[in-house]
Design an enzyme around this catalytic site. Structure first.
Site, short mmCIF file in Angstrom:
data_model
loop_
_atom_site.label_atom_id
_atom_site.label_comp_id
_atom_site.label_asym_id
_atom_site.label_seq_id
_atom_site.Cartn_x
_atom_site.Cartn_y
_atom_site.Cartn_z
N ASP A 179 -15.29 -3.73 -5.79
CA ASP A 179 -15.13 -5.06 -4.82
C ASP A 179 -16.58 -5.43 -4.92
O ASP A 179 -17.50 -4.75 -5.03
CB ASP A 179 -14.77 -4.73 -3.31
CG ASP A 179 -14.07 -6.23 -2.77
OD1 ASP A 179 -13.02 -6.22 -2.65
OD2 ASP A 179 -14.98 -6.95 -2.29
N PHE B 118 -10.56 -5.25 -6.42
CA PHE B 118 -10.29 -6.17 -5.31
C PHE B 118 -9.95 -5.19 -4.05
O PHE B 118 -8.93 -5.63 -3.47
CB PHE B 118 -9.52 -7.14 -5.60
CG PHE B 118 -9.57 -8.03 -6.75
CD1 PHE B 118 -10.76 -8.83 -7.01
CD2 PHE B 118 -8.86 -7.73 -8.07
CE1 PHE B 118 -10.84 -9.74 -8.13
CE2 PHE B 118 -8.99 -8.35 -8.95
CZ PHE B 118 -10.04 -9.27 -9.04
N ARG C 88 0.95 -1.19 0.09
CA ARG C 88 0.07 -0.01 0.00
C ARG C 88 0.95 1.30 0.00
O ARG C 88 0.52 2.18 -0.73
CB ARG C 88 -1.06 0.01 1.25
CG ARG C 88 -2.13 -1.27 1.37
CD ARG C 88 -2.93 -0.94 2.45
NE ARG C 88 -2.56 -1.69 3.66
CZ ARG C 88 -2.93 -2.88 3.98
NH1 ARG C 88 -3.83 -3.67 3.17
NH2 ARG C 88 -2.73 -3.26 5.16
N CYS D 173 -1.36 -13.79 -4.23
CA CYS D 173 -1.24 -14.16 -2.94
C CYS D 173 -1.54 -15.76 -2.94
O CYS D 173 -1.64 -16.45 -1.98
CB CYS D 173 -2.21 -13.65 -1.92
SG CYS D 173 -3.58 -13.74 -2.38
N ASP E 265 -5.24 -6.72 -6.62
CA ASP E 265 -5.09 -7.43 -5.56
C ASP E 265 -6.10 -8.41 -5.42
O ASP E 265 -6.66 -8.44 -4.29
CB ASP E 265 -4.96 -6.72 -4.19
CG ASP E 265 -4.61 -7.36 -3.12
OD1 ASP E 265 -3.95 -8.43 -3.31
OD2 ASP E 265 -4.64 -7.17 -2.01
N1 SAH Z 1 -6.42 -5.12 -1.42
C1 SAH Z 1 -7.20 -5.59 -0.24
C2 SAH Z 1 -7.31 -6.96 0.07
C3 SAH Z 1 -7.89 -7.82 -1.23
S1 SAH Z 1 -8.69 -9.28 -0.83
C4 SAH Z 1 -6.31 -4.75 0.96
O1 SAH Z 1 -5.41 -4.27 0.75
O2 SAH Z 1 -6.99 -4.80 1.91
C5 SAH Z 1 -9.58 -9.72 -1.97
C6 SAH Z 1 -10.87 -8.93 -2.17
O3 SAH Z 1 -11.42 -9.32 -3.57
C7 SAH Z 1 -11.89 -9.16 -1.39
O4 SAH Z 1 -12.42 -8.15 -0.64
C8 SAH Z 1 -13.06 -10.11 -2.01
O5 SAH Z 1 -14.30 -9.40 -1.73
C9 SAH Z 1 -12.75 -9.42 -3.35
N2 SAH Z 1 -13.10 -10.32 -4.43
C10 SAH Z 1 -13.11 -11.67 -4.93
N3 SAH Z 1 -13.61 -11.88 -6.07
C11 SAH Z 1 -14.09 -10.45 -6.66
C12 SAH Z 1 -14.55 -10.17 -7.95
N4 SAH Z 1 -14.63 -11.21 -8.58
N5 SAH Z 1 -14.77 -8.94 -8.02
C13 SAH Z 1 -14.54 -8.08 -7.34
N6 SAH Z 1 -14.04 -8.30 -6.09
C14 SAH Z 1 -13.69 -9.74 -5.63
#
Ligand code: SAH
Length: 396
Positions: free
Chosen positions: A250, A228, A212, A340, A300
């Site tokens: 998201d 995401f 970040r 990840c 992400d």
């Molecule tokens: N970048 C964030 C962590 C991301 S975790 C941070 O720094 O805190 C992954 C995220 O992807 C989750 O919030 C989940 O709700 C979302 N997600 C999963 N599949 C998705 C999709 N197809 N479209 C949008 N979001 C999605």
């Protein structure tokens, strides 16, 4: 007498290198009838003592080693020492980055297989992921109460991996009182929100902290798409760093609500923020097809591969989002892309991103290689501890 696990010939090699897993197919015989999670002694075929660990009768990983020191008992003092060392190892980070949220215990890499503990303010959130961890719950609670007397303890073992260990999902308060959720924690001078009861995993993705920060250095005056986004960590950093516009995308409505609140908490200009509830796979295509362009895109996604069989599908998923994201970037724009999935190693991830650039007809340069924050260390004997990979690319 503790039960004995005797390995097949030459299956002691990984344990001599202090890798903490004994696979079921490496075991010649089990002497005694160890119960789920019971502490057992592991021997080589030639009779050499190798380690003392927790027995997991249903898992492919049949024993997870607690200690390679024959003189070390696995008792309350053992857990107290490991936890104290882990805290000591994080003091510099807490100080340097102004952390009130950090990973205290990163499982195997902190010498405590199957145990994850994150701290948010005065709440410790633990995940007990293995049979061994499960049977040590009360001991762990005692140790944590003694070392962190001000902290409430909350368990978030509501995860599928426990099935492989023959354990059911569990969730709930273990000690003290849980403050109202969501709660605030801080990193790098930024306030973030976490809901340890209802959030994903332990509530927040602390492993992305450094990334970040890395992302924030690219965004001044820029139009940023944070895909995401979860609770908006990258987006909040980006607004604070002077992004012209941030879109958090998201599928989770509650996560986006936290993203909005987190921007408010940091007194950021909310007119520059947009939270979009959408499937990123579809949203990126819509942006591409309607000609929307961004200066910076962050990708992400969640873990795409839980096992080897899922890896080919995961590769296609990563390639797809990276390709379409590149098509949405202005020439010379920045892509910050992460994986990840532990099963996907860094060279493979890099290759997929390179393939995406080829197919997008774009020329991409890697500016930075990124990884998990230092409170998610990688035990040198446990390469599996490395799971989070990231690339910062300039895409022409
Ligand atoms: N970048 C964030 C962590 C991301 S975790 C941070 O720094 O805190 C992954 C995220 O992807 C989750 O919030 C989940 O709700 C979302 N997600 C999963 N599949 C998705 C999709 N197809 N479209 C949008 N979001 C999605």
């Amino acid at each position: 007498m503790a039960a004995k696990i005797i390995l097949k010939k030459s299956r002691e090699k990984s344990l001599l290198r202090r890798h903490p897993w004994v696979f079921s197919n490496g075991i010649e015989k089990v002497q005694g009838e160890p119960a789920l999670g019971e502490t057992v002694e592991v021997f080589a075929k030639d009779g050499r003592w190798l380690g003392r660990g927790a027995y997991s009768p249903q898992s492919q990983i049949r024993v997870r080693i607690w200690t390679f020191d024959r003189d070390e008992a696995v008792d309350q003092a053992f857990f107290a020492r490991r936890i104290a060392r882990a805290q000591q190892g994080r003091e510099f980070l807490i100080e340097r980055d102004g952390l009130t949220g950090y990973r205290l215990i990163a499982g195997e890499s902190d010498g405590l297989p199957g145990i994850t503990i994150d701290r948010f303010g005065d709440v410790l959130v633990c995940q007990l992921l293995s049979a061994g961890a499960e049977v040590q719950r009360e001991t762990l609670v005692e140790v944590l109460k003694a070392q962190f007397p001000q902290c409430a303890l909350y368990e978030r073992s509501d995860v599928d991996v426990r099935k492989k260990e023959g354990l059911k999902p569990v969730k709930g308060l273990l000690h003290g009182e849980l403050p109202d959720q969501p709660m605030v924690f801080e990193e790098n001078g930024i306030k973030l929100l976490v809901d340890v009861e209802h959030g994903h995993k332990t509530g927040a993705y602390l492993d992305q902290r450094d990334n970040r920060w890395a992302a924030a250095r690219y965004v001044k005056g820029q139009r940023v798409l944070n895909c995401f986004s979860y609770s908006g960590g990258f987006g909040t950093y980006a607004l604070k760093a002077g992004a012209k516009e941030v879109i958090n995308a998201d599928v989770s409505k509650p996560a986006l609500a936290l993203a909005q609140q987190s921007a408010e908490l940091n007194d950021l200009d909310l007119t520059r923020l947009n939270n979009v509830e959408a499937d990123v796979f579809k949203l990126l295509r819509q942006y591409r097809d309607s000609g929307e362009q961004f200066d910076v895109i962050i990708l992400d996604p969640p873990k795409f591969a839980d096992n080897k069989a899922q890896l080919p599908g995961a590769c296609r998923g990563y390639k797809d989002i990276n390709l379409v994201a590149m098509q949405c970037l202005k020439p010379g724009g920045i892509l910050l892309t992460y994986s990840c999935s532990g099963l996907m190693d860094a060279p493979l991830f890099q290759k997929i991103v390179a393939d995406a650039a080829l197919d997008a007809g774009r020329d991409a340069q890697i500016l930075e290689k990124l990884t998990q924050a230092a409170d998610h260390p990688i035990g040198s004997a446990y390469p599996e501890g490395f799971y989070l990979k990231g690339l910062a690319l300039r895409v022409w």
